[in-house]
Design an enzyme around this catalytic site. Structure first.
Site, short mmCIF file in Angstrom:
data_model
loop_
_atom_site.label_atom_id
_atom_site.label_comp_id
_atom_site.label_asym_id
_atom_site.label_seq_id
_atom_site.Cartn_x
_atom_site.Cartn_y
_atom_site.Cartn_z
N THR A 28 0.86 -1.19 0.00
CA THR A 28 0.00 0.00 0.00
C THR A 28 0.89 1.23 0.00
O THR A 28 1.52 1.55 1.01
CB THR A 28 -0.92 -0.01 1.22
N LYS A 80 -6.88 1.62 -3.63
CA LYS A 80 -6.55 1.09 -2.31
C LYS A 80 -6.59 2.19 -1.25
O LYS A 80 -7.01 1.96 -0.12
CB LYS A 80 -5.16 0.45 -2.33
N LYS A 114 0.56 5.24 8.64
CA LYS A 114 1.10 5.36 7.29
C LYS A 114 -0.01 5.61 6.27
O LYS A 114 0.05 6.57 5.49
CB LYS A 114 1.87 4.09 6.91
#
Length: 301
Positions: A99, A175, A243
């Site tokens: 990701t 995503k 993140k």
């Protein structure tokens, strides 16, 4: 190998290990590499070959599947010392499941192309259980040649593969929409169960009722059992969402989009990390809120 029946999995955490097993079970010749010796030993017990470096693993495969945490790790395993890309044969494919920000995916694809290596932007969703079962969802984008080269591995690892177009970066953008929702839903689930505790409710009964009611979500149903069991061993860690929601916030700011709920959720995960819970399960947001409000949750296992 023209039949594209050899694969290397780079990163053998909870997702990568399951993916490697699904590939191996499908009959694809599979190898793995990781910095964690215990992860390598677990693969070897299952009859999966292991290698010390990404270069060694990918140099013997025509599909390199990258399942690491962030863009810095992707760069290191693909292009750093003993990186995979220089060791791969032209026409081989990198399937990047990490990701990362869309712009980073585009940059990695361009650099791989300089070596004659195809690149599929292919982030995944589904969790460790679906990874092990070969039933992931893949949000993929890239040139047709990359899809074709990766097809045997995608078939082995995924129940659903979305072809989102030829442009690398679109898969990563999809995503990030998923992570926007996932992070908010985890934070909301943890806030709700802690709110219920502040009302003096039996939170096990709250879980039972809500999972049969309109307020339920996949994240509530999946994460709140961790709180009820007092088990904060990381199935998905807090640091993943600092993140990912950080990337969401950066993208939103660049597009002048007011992602206020994502920003609030990000602050909760950052607070968890600040008090030392970064490596713990992301359901630790409930522990954080309980601590602030001096509420008792089930004791930690």
């Amino acid at each position: 190998m023209d039949d594209r029946r050899s694969a290397a999995v780079i990163g053998l955490g909870s997702m990568g290990a399951g993916m490697a097993r699904a590939l191996h079970r499908s009959g694809i010749r599979t190898a793995g590499t990781d910095v964690n010796a215990k992860a390598l030993q677990a693969m070897e017990r299952d009859g999966i070959a292991t290698h010390r470096t990404p270069a060694e693993a990918a140099g013997m495969a025509d599909i390199a599947i990258v399942v690491v945490v962030n863009a810095a790790q992707v760069e290191a395993v693909l292009f750093g010392e003993d990186g995979a890309v220089p060791a791969m044969q032209p026409g081989s494919v990198v399937v990047c499941c990490a990701t990362i920000a869309p712009e980073r995916a585009k940059g990695f694809a361009a650099r791989a192309g300089e070596h004659g290596i195809l690149y599929l932007d292919a982030p995944i969703s589904g969790g460790a259980e679906k990874a092990a079962a070969g039933k992931l969802t893949v949000m993929a984008s890239g040139p047709r040649q990359a899809f074709d080269a990766a097809a045997p591995a995608l078939k082995a690892m995924a129940e659903t593969v979305y072809d989102l177009g030829a442009d690398v970066g679109i898969g990563s953008s999809f995503k990030m929409v998923n992570q926007h929702l996932a992070g908010i839903h985890i934070a909301a689930a943890c806030e709700a169960i802690t709110f219920a505790r502040s009302l003096g409710l039996d939170i096990a009964k709250v879980f039972e009722v809500i999972t049969k009611s309109a307020g339920n979500s996949w994240m509530f149903e999946n994460r709140i059992p961790h709180v009820l069991a007092g088990d904060y061993s990381p199935k998905s860690s807090v640091s993943i969402f600092t993140k990912d929601l950080g990337i969401v916030s950066d993208m939103a700011r660049a597009n002048k989009f007011p992602a206020s709920m994502a920003g609030t959720a990000l602050q909760l995960f950052l607070m968890c990390e600040a008090v030392g819970m970064g490596a713990d399960d992301d359901a630790s947001v409930a522990r954080l809120l309980a601590g602030i409000c001096k509420l008792d949750l089930p004791p930690e296992a």
